[in-house]
Scaffold this motif. Sequence first.
Motif, PDB file in Angstrom:
ATOM      1  N   LEU A   1       0.816  -1.224   0.000  1.00 28.13           N
ATOM      2  CA  LEU A   1       0.000   0.000   0.000  1.00 28.13           C
ATOM      3  C   LEU A   1       0.843   1.266   0.000  1.00 28.13           C
ATOM      4  O   LEU A   1       0.646   2.164  -0.828  1.00 28.13           O
ATOM      5  N   ALA A   2       1.812   1.337   0.931  1.00 30.99           N
ATOM      6  CA  ALA A   2       2.622   2.555   1.038  1.00 30.99           C
ATOM      7  C   ALA A   2       3.441   2.794  -0.235  1.00 30.99           C
ATOM      8  O   ALA A   2       3.444   3.916  -0.764  1.00 30.99           O
ATOM      9  N   PRO A   3       4.124   1.774  -0.788  1.00 27.16           N
ATOM     10  CA  PRO A   3       4.840   2.000  -2.052  1.00 27.16           C
ATOM     11  C   PRO A   3       3.912   2.432  -3.190  1.00 27.16           C
ATOM     12  O   PRO A   3       4.273   3.284  -3.996  1.00 27.16           O
TER      13      PRO A   3
ATOM     14  N   LEU B   1       3.191   6.016  -2.771  1.00 26.95           N
ATOM     15  CA  LEU B   1       4.380   6.803  -3.116  1.00 26.95           C
ATOM     16  C   LEU B   1       4.588   6.869  -4.621  1.00 26.95           C
ATOM     17  O   LEU B   1       4.895   7.926  -5.163  1.00 26.95           O
TER      18      LEU B   1
ATOM     19  N   VAL C   1       4.842  10.114  -6.857  1.00 26.10           N
ATOM     20  CA  VAL C   1       6.101  10.452  -7.535  1.00 26.10           C
ATOM     21  C   VAL C   1       5.987  10.322  -9.050  1.00 26.10           C
ATOM     22  O   VAL C   1       6.553  11.115  -9.793  1.00 26.10           O
ATOM     23  N   LEU C   2       5.241   9.308  -9.514  1.00 27.81           N
ATOM     24  CA  LEU C   2       5.214   9.044 -10.951  1.00 27.81           C
ATOM     25  C   LEU C   2       3.981   9.585 -11.667  1.00 27.81           C
ATOM     26  O   LEU C   2       4.069  10.059 -12.788  1.00 27.81           O
TER      27      LEU C   2
ATOM     28  N   LEU D   1       1.230  11.828 -10.328  1.00 27.30           N
ATOM     29  CA  LEU D   1       0.799  13.216 -10.096  1.00 27.30           C
ATOM     30  C   LEU D   1       1.607  14.248 -10.894  1.00 27.30           C
ATOM     31  O   LEU D   1       1.022  15.147 -11.503  1.00 27.30           O
TER      32      LEU D   1
ATOM     33  N   ARG E   1      -3.298  18.716 -10.210  1.00 28.40           N
ATOM     34  CA  ARG E   1      -2.539  17.868  -9.272  1.00 28.40           C
ATOM     35  C   ARG E   1      -3.125  17.846  -7.870  1.00 28.40           C
ATOM     36  O   ARG E   1      -3.312  16.781  -7.286  1.00 28.40           O
ATOM     37  N   THR E   2      -3.410  19.025  -7.324  1.00 30.56           N
ATOM     38  CA  THR E   2      -3.969  19.067  -5.974  1.00 30.56           C
ATOM     39  C   THR E   2      -5.318  18.350  -5.919  1.00 30.56           C
ATOM     40  O   THR E   2      -5.522  17.485  -5.053  1.00 30.56           O
TER      41      THR E   2
ATOM     42  N   ALA F   1      -4.687  14.584  -6.168  1.00 37.09           N
ATOM     43  CA  ALA F   1      -4.080  14.013  -4.965  1.00 37.09           C
ATOM     44  C   ALA F   1      -5.120  13.863  -3.863  1.00 37.09           C
ATOM     45  O   ALA F   1      -5.205  12.815  -3.199  1.00 37.09           O
ATOM     46  N   ALA F   2      -5.931  14.904  -3.675  1.00 37.53           N
ATOM     47  CA  ALA F   2      -6.930  14.873  -2.603  1.00 37.53           C
ATOM     48  C   ALA F   2      -7.961  13.775  -2.857  1.00 37.53           C
ATOM     49  O   ALA F   2      -8.273  12.972  -1.967  1.00 37.53           O
TER      50      ALA F   2
ATOM     51  N   LEU G   1      -6.612  10.272  -2.385  1.00 37.94           N
ATOM     52  CA  LEU G   1      -6.512   9.883  -0.974  1.00 37.94           C
ATOM     53  C   LEU G   1      -7.863   9.403  -0.455  1.00 37.94           C
ATOM     54  O   LEU G   1      -7.975   8.357   0.182  1.00 37.94           O
ATOM     55  N   VAL G   2      -8.908  10.182  -0.765  1.00 40.09           N
ATOM     56  CA  VAL G   2     -10.244   9.819  -0.263  1.00 40.09           C
ATOM     57  C   VAL G   2     -10.704   8.493  -0.873  1.00 40.09           C
ATOM     58  O   VAL G   2     -11.085   7.562  -0.154  1.00 40.09           O
TER      59      VAL G   2
ATOM     60  N   SER H   1      -8.569   5.399   0.277  1.00 36.88           N
ATOM     61  CA  SER H   1      -8.866   4.885   1.621  1.00 36.88           C
ATOM     62  C   SER H   1     -10.231   4.208   1.641  1.00 36.88           C
ATOM     63  O   SER H   1     -10.404   3.175   2.287  1.00 36.88           O
TER      64      SER H   1
ATOM     65  N   LEU I   1     -19.199   6.688  -6.087  1.00 36.02           N
ATOM     66  CA  LEU I   1     -18.222   7.515  -5.365  1.00 36.02           C
ATOM     67  C   LEU I   1     -17.070   7.892  -6.294  1.00 36.02           C
ATOM     68  O   LEU I   1     -16.574   9.029  -6.257  1.00 36.02           O
TER      69      LEU I   1
END
Lengths: 387, 143
Positions: free
Chosen positions: B47-49, B52, B56-57, B59, B67-68, B71-72, B75-76, B79, B112
Amino acid sequence: MSPADVRVPREDDFTSRLHSPAVASRVGLWLGISFAVCFLTGLVSHWAQTTDPLVPFPTSPAWGYRFTQGLHVVTGYVCVPLLLVKLWTVYPKLFGRPPRALPALTLELLERASIGVLVGASVFQLATGLVNVTQWYPPFSFRPAHYAGAWIAIGALVVHVAVKLPTIRAALGRDVDDTALDRPEAVAEGSLSRRGLLRTTGVAAGVAVLATAGATVPWLRRVSVLAVRTGEGPQGLPVNRSAQAAGVLGLADAPDYTLVLVHAGREVTLTRDDLLALPQHEETLPIACVEGWSASATWTGVRMVDLLAQVDRPSGADVVVRSLQTRGAFATTTLQAQFVEDDRTLLALAVNGETLDLDHGFPCRVIAPNRPGVLQTKWVTRLEVAT
Amino acid sequence: MTARLLIGAVGVLAGLYGALLLLERTDDLVPVLLWVAGGVVLHDGVLAPLALLLAVLVLPRLPYAARTPAAAVALVLGSVTVWAVPVLGGWGRREDNPTLLDRDYWLGWGGLVVAGLAVVLVWTVLRLRAGERDRDAATGEDA
């Protein structure tokens, strides 16, 4: 970091300014509060399911367990985004270089071990909770494992707070964009600002609430598109364990069904018609399951205390409830004296104006205020006064 | 310092009590420990990689203004997807109990995702109108 650059990363490879104690301590604070809520409501649930607790579980308020267990499960969902973001902000530390000097190294290893326990127990608690809610069972007994895991997680969390207290206080005492506590490399501006990340995490937590809480909050049902239940079911009530799953088909609907009341060698045998001939009472009480879903219903039946007066149950005596069910862990339950003596506790024969559905416990079931659903025994065939 | 030691001691005691409960009452300790280890490996190793790599690749290749929002919303939705695995997979669904897992969860999840994409789109347009441009101008084509 390019895709060609394949090697184990170092802590200073992570340059985002989101990897900061300023972010970690804030998300950590919310996560800590959420874990505390889960732990305390979990203790309440454990207490409610303990057969013979030191302090009797209260019968009021009737909606108490519905509230605490609904909160337990919804907060568990909320913990997922919080934990993911928290772990992401501190992820570079996983690749930090341990110090050379022996005393410092020992401390570092101890701290890492405690973090390992914390992360392992946290993920375990959330994963087992999430699957239990959908009644998918891992290859171990859920309740003792989840209960032991709760103590380990909360213990490791408290240790973590003790270790990090100076950093937490320093970070929370400064602005979120303050860089005094940051690693010198963590300066890169990314797509999200720190405030943006915190707000987004809050939104993710809010979405988790709205998408799941409808399993226990009726007016959220239409919004909660990922809730484990719609609240629909026979007679307007969901079912946790069906008659088929409990192995009562052919037993519960048999024409020769009887209920036996037992006390000190005396037995009184009643048919369902005998029960219907006794004074009937109506109570509106929730079914509130350990899985976090709940629904209120209007139950009609015989008051437990009146019924057991037929075998002269002495005041203060618990009652062992035996079900016809041939499968499942809750075929026999103990109805403690305070529940027996609460006038709202019924041996219900009908729900929402109709004869109990077989899946709701026909011919009769226990319904008591402020009790976990697993103890609201269905298909009751024997009530034994404990002596 | 004394306060911290006391708090730490309370934590150690609670944790040890939990460990004792685990050893005493769970005769199926091996699968429990496998789940614990599996959880850590799944998070730290997968999950964490993934998160990341996304940061890193993916976004940086999006138009700056997107981008913002991306990203937001990632995340939603990310999860949500993690905690929704058991309902999406229908784990625990059984034929004899139609009241359990009685929604079309893929439809809900898809809804969603569509809502999330709409948020990215509208937010990006709003950012463009507000004159948000990449100050480094590394990607000049984002307008």
